[in-house]
Write an enzyme that holds these catalytic residues in place. Structure first.
Site, short mmCIF file in Angstrom:
data_model
loop_
_atom_site.label_atom_id
_atom_site.label_comp_id
_atom_site.label_asym_id
_atom_site.label_seq_id
_atom_site.Cartn_x
_atom_site.Cartn_y
_atom_site.Cartn_z
N ASP A 35 57.96 8.52 65.99
CA ASP A 35 57.70 8.82 64.59
C ASP A 35 56.37 9.55 64.47
O ASP A 35 55.98 10.31 65.36
CB ASP A 35 57.69 7.51 63.79
N HIS A 52 54.16 7.38 57.90
CA HIS A 52 55.58 7.05 58.00
C HIS A 52 55.87 6.02 59.09
O HIS A 52 56.57 5.02 58.87
CB HIS A 52 56.36 8.34 58.26
N SER A 85 65.52 6.11 56.06
CA SER A 85 64.42 5.93 57.02
C SER A 85 64.01 4.48 57.15
O SER A 85 63.56 4.04 58.21
CB SER A 85 63.17 6.72 56.57
#
Length: 546
Positions: free
Chosen positions: A174, A213, A409
């Site tokens: 990520d 994220h 996600s």
């Protein structure tokens, strides 16, 4: 707001008034249970207490939506209760009141969650406190209840830990992962469970998550809730996280960066006991999984006993079926998102309108499985990260260590954590068996077998929900289900192109020598990296709409 019965008068000559008030109370209580339109933001255990003994006084913790709303404390008094503690650190207060009225209180505007203030459970050995147990007293995450994660953390009598992901490595490929107290060992704050951080993107300044994220994803997988006093706990709260930063500090990456990250995972899987990898990202261009390099890299990990879980993407709003790499690969576990409507039970949940769906080239339905994907709360790396700056309205007012997120996600990490818990329980399962078990035990409209007595998923749609709704407790308890998914599915053609290609047609699929599938099975120099026109990683699994 429900109409409340007046205080009861005990004079003998007012028996009629007493009876009338009692009947009114019972009507109100029955209404609280009978009307599906009235939202009950309450721990299921409290509902059970209220059904069996509605008049018994219970201790509860009441979490509020607004710290400035003092009216709810007054309502406790009107309901015959008393406020016992101010818990402003989590925007809450403790109270004692009748169990039935606690359920009634949960329907009031301004109530975020009402939970049972459970006593500390002691173990059976010498009366010691169970320091390894996960307390759900303040647990506020609807998704933990919806997917039955809370049922597997502690053993049957809460005297010890059961399945929390202990010692299982999960790679988060990520934007990086930044350490925080939620990623430390629960009972040893000097030991971080973020056991490795690496950057493979040469444009990144460090291995930390400057974008935000990857840390949010990691919190849903393995956050222990320390920063929220147990309010926001991840699905596998003692799993180890391996942060693989494939993006630069602004969240941008090329597909080759992602493949490099997967290559690092493959090279280090034994060192960190990596059993599962999470990919909450998607390409924006359609390409056959047979020639897509990202799909090929995922399959190499899969064939080396690393379960790969990916987000379906958020391009489902237009109603057109389409899933892009790596969600289009038939081997991996592709995860769609549902709307929980902020309730703790999944039976009324529906598919999230943005959740991508479609079929892979073998005719298989994607997503394979679904999990909650709206109004989720997870820990973030800091105030200065890009996602926090771009979406300040999604920061929790009561606790700025957390952020409200949505999208596939953040549905995918729940399935990633579920795979970690399943592999902790049965470490010899192959990725194909993990996938089959999760799908075979997923909640749907019809029972999955004689063991399945669960209430049905009313809005189940196989075209958009695949096998159904993730149920971790069912997955870890149905040990007799040992079948394998993906039997006879064609592998990526890129796995035939390298110095050590695998002759798949010459072997019995059930007896494949998985160790012969390695990075040199692909001629990476022949890959046309621009063939998908993917100049940057698309975090299409994120949804920031209201």
């Amino acid at each position: 707001m429900s109409t409340l019965a007046p205080p009861l008068r005990t004079s003998w000559h007012l028996k009629l008034a007493v009876l009338s008030a009692s009947l009114l109370f019972l009507i109100i209580l029955a209404t609280a249970f009978a009307q599906p339109a009235m939202r009950q933001n309450v721990q299921p255990y409290l509902l059970d207490l209220a059904r069996t003994n509605p008049d018994n006084t219970v201790s509860v913790i009441v979490q509020k939506n607004s710290k400035d709303d003092a009216s709810l404390e007054k309502e406790v008094n009107r309901l015959g209760g008393v406020v016992t503690k101010d818990l402003h650190i989590i925007n809450a207060f403790a109270a004692e009141l009748p169990a039935g009225q606690a359920v009634n209180l949960s329907t009031y505007p301004g109530i975020k969650w009402v939970s049972y203030d459970a006593p500390v459970q002691k173990s059976l050995l010498g009366g010691l406190i169970c320091t390894d147990c996960v307390s759900t007293t303040l647990l506020s995450n609807d998704y933990d209840y919806s997917i039955n994660a809370n049922k597997v953390w502690n053993n049957a009598n809460n005297s010890g830990a059961w399945l929390q992901g202990q010692n299982v490595g999960v790679a988060v490929v990520d934007s990086g992962v930044t350490n925080n107290l939620d990623l430390y060992s629960k009972n040893a704050l000097l030991r971080s469970r973020l056991v490795a951080q690496v950057k493979v993107n040469t444009r990144a300044s460090n291995a930390y998550d400057n974008f935000g994220h990857g840390t949010l994803v990691s919190g849903i997988i393995a956050g222990n809730g320390t920063l929220s006093l147990g309010g926001y706990i991840g699905v596998a709260p003692q799993a180890n996280i391996i942060g693989v930063k494939v993006a630069d500090d602004q969240g941008l990456a090329s597909e080759s960066d992602v493949v490099s990250g997967l290559q690092w995972v493959n090279d280090n899987r034994d060192k960190y006991n990596i059993k599962v990898v999470n990919l909450s990202m998607n390409s924006t261009q359609a390409q056959s999984y047979l020639v897509d390099p990202l799909d090929a890299a995922c399959e190499i990990l899969w064939f080396n006993k690393v379960t790969v879980v990916v987000s379906a993407g958020n391009n489902g709003a237009d109603g057109k079926p389409a899933v892009f790499a790596p969600a289009n690969d038939p081997f991996v576990i592709t995860v769609g998102a549902t709307n929980t409507y902020d309730t703790a039970t999944p039976t009324d949940d529906t598919i999230a309108p943005f959740s991508a769906f479609g079929k892979d080239e073998t005719g298989g339905v994607k997503p394979d499985i679904v999990a909650p994907g709206i109004n989720l709360i997870s820990t973030k790396p800091g105030l200065a990260v890009k996602l926090a700056l771009d979406h300040p309205d999604h920061l929790l007012e009561a606790n700025i260590n957390y952020m409200r997120v949505a999208g596939t996600s953040f549905a995918a990490p729940q399935v990633t954590a579920a795979a970690a818990l399943l592999l902790q329980s049965e470490p010899n399962l192959t990725p194909d068996q993990v996938k089959y078990r999760l799908k075979a035990t997923a909640l749907a409209k019809k029972a999955k077998g004689s063991w399945d007595t669960r209430a049905s998923l009313k809005a189940y749609d196989p075209a958009t929900m695949g096998a159904g709704y993730l149920d971790i407790y069912a997955a870890v308890t149905q040990k007799k289900i040992t079948d394998s998914a993906n039997q006879g599915v064609p592998v990526s053609k890129l796995l035939w192109s390298g110095d050590s290609p695998v002759n798949w047609s010459s072997v019995n699929w059930s007896s494949v020598n998985w160790s012969s599938v390695n990075w040199s099975s692909v001629n990476w120099s022949s890959v046309n990296w621009s063939s998908v026109n993917w100049s940057s990683v698309n975090w299409s699994g994120d949804y920031w709409g209201d």
